[in-house]
Design a protein around this motif. Structure first.
Motif, mmCIF file in Angstrom:
data_model
loop_
_atom_site.group_PDB
_atom_site.id
_atom_site.type_symbol
_atom_site.label_atom_id
_atom_site.label_comp_id
_atom_site.label_asym_id
_atom_site.label_seq_id
_atom_site.Cartn_x
_atom_site.Cartn_y
_atom_site.Cartn_z
ATOM 1 N N ASP A 159 -10.769 28.399 37.585
ATOM 2 C CA ASP A 159 -9.329 28.494 37.422
ATOM 3 C C ASP A 159 -8.960 29.867 36.865
ATOM 4 O OD1 ASP A 159 -9.996 28.394 34.739
ATOM 5 O OD2 ASP A 159 -9.007 26.492 34.348
ATOM 6 N N THR A 160 -7.690 30.084 36.688
ATOM 7 C CA THR A 160 -7.198 31.386 36.241
ATOM 8 C C THR A 160 -7.785 31.793 34.898
ATOM 9 O OG1 THR A 160 -5.164 31.143 37.489
ATOM 10 C CG2 THR A 160 -5.113 32.675 35.635
ATOM 11 N N GLN A 161 -7.852 30.861 33.950
ATOM 12 C CA GLN A 161 -8.391 31.221 32.635
ATOM 13 C C GLN A 161 -9.838 31.675 32.734
ATOM 14 O OE1 GLN A 161 -7.459 27.697 30.244
ATOM 15 N NE2 GLN A 161 -6.281 29.062 28.930
ATOM 16 N N ARG A 162 -10.630 31.017 33.563
ATOM 17 C CA ARG A 162 -12.038 31.418 33.705
ATOM 18 C C ARG A 162 -12.151 32.776 34.396
ATOM 19 N NH1 ARG A 162 -15.976 27.872 32.214
ATOM 20 N NH2 ARG A 162 -15.246 25.776 31.806
ATOM 21 N N ARG A 163 -11.304 33.035 35.378
ATOM 22 C CA ARG A 163 -11.322 34.341 36.033
ATOM 23 C C ARG A 163 -10.947 35.448 35.053
ATOM 24 N NH1 ARG A 163 -11.159 34.602 41.785
ATOM 25 N NH2 ARG A 163 -11.248 32.534 42.695
ATOM 26 N N GLN A 164 -9.944 35.192 34.225
ATOM 27 C CA GLN A 164 -9.514 36.191 33.251
ATOM 28 C C GLN A 164 -10.586 36.409 32.189
ATOM 29 O OE1 GLN A 164 -5.700 34.517 32.178
ATOM 30 N NE2 GLN A 164 -4.666 35.585 33.839
ATOM 31 N N LEU A 165 -11.255 35.341 31.781
ATOM 32 C CA LEU A 165 -12.355 35.478 30.828
ATOM 33 C C LEU A 165 -13.496 36.285 31.441
ATOM 34 C CD1 LEU A 165 -13.683 34.873 28.124
ATOM 35 C CD2 LEU A 165 -14.437 32.675 29.077
ATOM 36 N N ASP A 166 -13.819 36.015 32.710
ATOM 37 C CA ASP A 166 -14.853 36.790 33.402
ATOM 38 C C ASP A 166 -14.512 38.278 33.401
ATOM 39 O OD1 ASP A 166 -16.510 34.661 33.938
ATOM 40 O OD2 ASP A 166 -15.878 34.443 36.035
ATOM 41 N N ALA A 167 -13.245 38.591 33.652
ATOM 42 C CA ALA A 167 -12.825 39.993 33.680
ATOM 43 C C ALA A 167 -12.995 40.635 32.301
ATOM 44 C CB ALA A 167 -11.377 40.108 34.150
ATOM 45 N N LEU A 169 -15.157 39.654 29.982
ATOM 46 C CA LEU A 169 -16.598 39.751 29.733
ATOM 47 C C LEU A 169 -17.211 40.940 30.470
ATOM 48 C CD1 LEU A 169 -17.589 35.975 29.918
ATOM 49 C CD2 LEU A 169 -17.483 37.403 27.863
ATOM 50 N N ASP A 170 -16.713 41.215 31.660
ATOM 51 C CA ASP A 170 -17.220 42.350 32.434
ATOM 52 C C ASP A 170 -17.031 43.673 31.702
ATOM 53 O OD1 ASP A 170 -18.065 40.718 34.486
ATOM 54 O OD2 ASP A 170 -16.311 41.102 35.762
ATOM 55 N N GLY A 171 -16.009 43.755 30.852
ATOM 56 C CA GLY A 171 -15.738 44.994 30.129
ATOM 57 C C GLY A 171 -16.388 45.069 28.755
ATOM 58 N N MET A 172 -17.151 44.042 28.384
ATOM 59 C CA MET A 172 -17.753 44.010 27.041
ATOM 60 C C MET A 172 -19.097 44.705 26.995
ATOM 61 S SD MET A 172 -17.321 40.352 25.277
ATOM 62 C CE MET A 172 -15.772 39.807 24.671
ATOM 63 N N SER A 173 -19.411 45.163 25.803
ATOM 64 C CA SER A 173 -20.736 45.742 25.549
ATOM 65 C C SER A 173 -21.750 44.606 25.410
ATOM 66 C CB SER A 173 -20.711 46.559 24.250
ATOM 67 O OG SER A 173 -20.509 45.680 23.147
ATOM 68 N N ASP A 174 -23.028 44.956 25.382
ATOM 69 C CA ASP A 174 -24.078 43.951 25.181
ATOM 70 C C ASP A 174 -23.917 43.235 23.842
ATOM 71 O OD1 ASP A 174 -25.177 44.517 27.639
ATOM 72 O OD2 ASP A 174 -26.756 45.825 26.855
ATOM 73 N N THR A 175 -23.516 43.983 22.832
ATOM 74 C CA THR A 175 -23.299 43.377 21.514
ATOM 75 C C THR A 175 -22.174 42.355 21.576
ATOM 76 O OG1 THR A 175 -24.040 45.407 20.435
ATOM 77 C CG2 THR A 175 -22.750 43.871 19.089
ATOM 78 N N GLY A 176 -21.103 42.710 22.231
ATOM 79 C CA GLY A 176 -19.980 41.790 22.392
ATOM 80 C C GLY A 176 -20.381 40.532 23.136
ATOM 81 N N ILE A 177 -21.196 40.684 24.180
ATOM 82 C CA ILE A 177 -21.674 39.533 24.953
ATOM 83 C C ILE A 177 -22.521 38.619 24.072
ATOM 84 C CG2 ILE A 177 -23.190 38.821 26.856
ATOM 85 C CD1 ILE A 177 -20.586 39.869 27.900
ATOM 86 N N ARG A 178 -23.380 39.196 23.240
ATOM 87 C CA ARG A 178 -24.214 38.380 22.338
ATOM 88 C C ARG A 178 -23.340 37.598 21.357
ATOM 89 N NH1 ARG A 178 -27.610 42.849 22.828
ATOM 90 N NH2 ARG A 178 -26.908 43.816 20.908
ATOM 91 N N ILE A 179 -22.301 38.233 20.837
ATOM 92 C CA ILE A 179 -21.405 37.561 19.892
ATOM 93 C C ILE A 179 -20.664 36.409 20.580
ATOM 94 C CG2 ILE A 179 -19.289 37.845 18.524
ATOM 95 C CD1 ILE A 179 -20.331 40.745 17.932
ATOM 96 N N MET A 204 -2.086 38.728 42.224
ATOM 97 C CA MET A 204 -3.226 37.843 42.048
ATOM 98 C C MET A 204 -4.451 38.625 41.570
ATOM 99 S SD MET A 204 -4.901 35.426 44.968
ATOM 100 C CE MET A 204 -5.618 36.837 45.804
ATOM 101 N N LEU A 205 -4.697 39.783 42.174
ATOM 102 C CA LEU A 205 -5.841 40.607 41.790
ATOM 103 C C LEU A 205 -5.625 41.278 40.436
ATOM 104 C CD1 LEU A 205 -6.817 42.316 45.159
ATOM 105 C CD2 LEU A 205 -7.960 40.419 44.009
ATOM 106 N N ARG A 206 -4.433 41.770 40.215
ATOM 107 C CA ARG A 206 -4.132 42.486 38.970
ATOM 108 C C ARG A 206 -4.372 41.602 37.747
ATOM 109 N NH1 ARG A 206 -0.196 46.862 37.944
ATOM 110 N NH2 ARG A 206 0.139 46.937 35.712
ATOM 111 N N TYR A 207 -3.971 40.330 37.858
ATOM 112 C CA TYR A 207 -4.042 39.426 36.715
ATOM 113 C C TYR A 207 -5.144 38.375 36.837
ATOM 114 C CZ TYR A 207 0.225 41.683 35.306
ATOM 115 O OH TYR A 207 1.156 42.622 34.931
#
Length: 117
Positions: A81-89, A91-101, A62-65
């Motif tokens: 839901d799972t898709q939102r949790r995975q998207l959050d993960a 986003l957490d690894g993105m740069s500021d530029t990636g977040i803006r895009i 559950m934590l790994r994925y």
């Protein structure tokens, strides 16, 4: 003393979510099994047959994925839901530029969807 009759929980949906997340990351069953110190067959049975994992393995998967256990165990919709949790993960690894895009893209999609209604 008689055993209390309790229907067994069906883990097939959880197993399918684990398999989808694992293959989505392009991780082999062997790699995951080696890292989690379990057999590939045990993981395959969880993914394909809905075998009941141990509580520890269930928790680790559950934590790994970033799987939302709420969607499998609760009757009410989960907060995320799972898709939102995975998207959050992701986003957490993105740069500021990636977040803006991603933010600009999401705004554009939201506007297009609002116009289509």
């Amino acid at each position: 003393m008689a055993k209390r009759p309790v229907p067994k929980y069906d883990f097939k949906a959880f197993g399918a979510a684990i398999k989808a997340a694992r293959t989505g990351r392009k991780e082999s069953r062997k790699k995951v099994s080696d890292e989690m110190f379990i057999s590939p067959r045990y993981l395959a049975n969880i993914e394909n047959k809905g075998q009941h994992p141990s509580l520890q393995i269930f928790f680790e998967l559950m934590l790994r994925y970033n799987i939302s256990v709420d969607q499998f165990l609760l009757e009410t919709p989960p907060e995320k839901d799972t898709q939102r949790r995975q998207l959050d993960a992701l986003l957490d690894g993105m740069s500021d530029t990636g977040i803006r895009i991603v933010t600009a893209t999401a705004r554009e999609i939201t506007e297009v969807e609002a116009e289509g209604r």
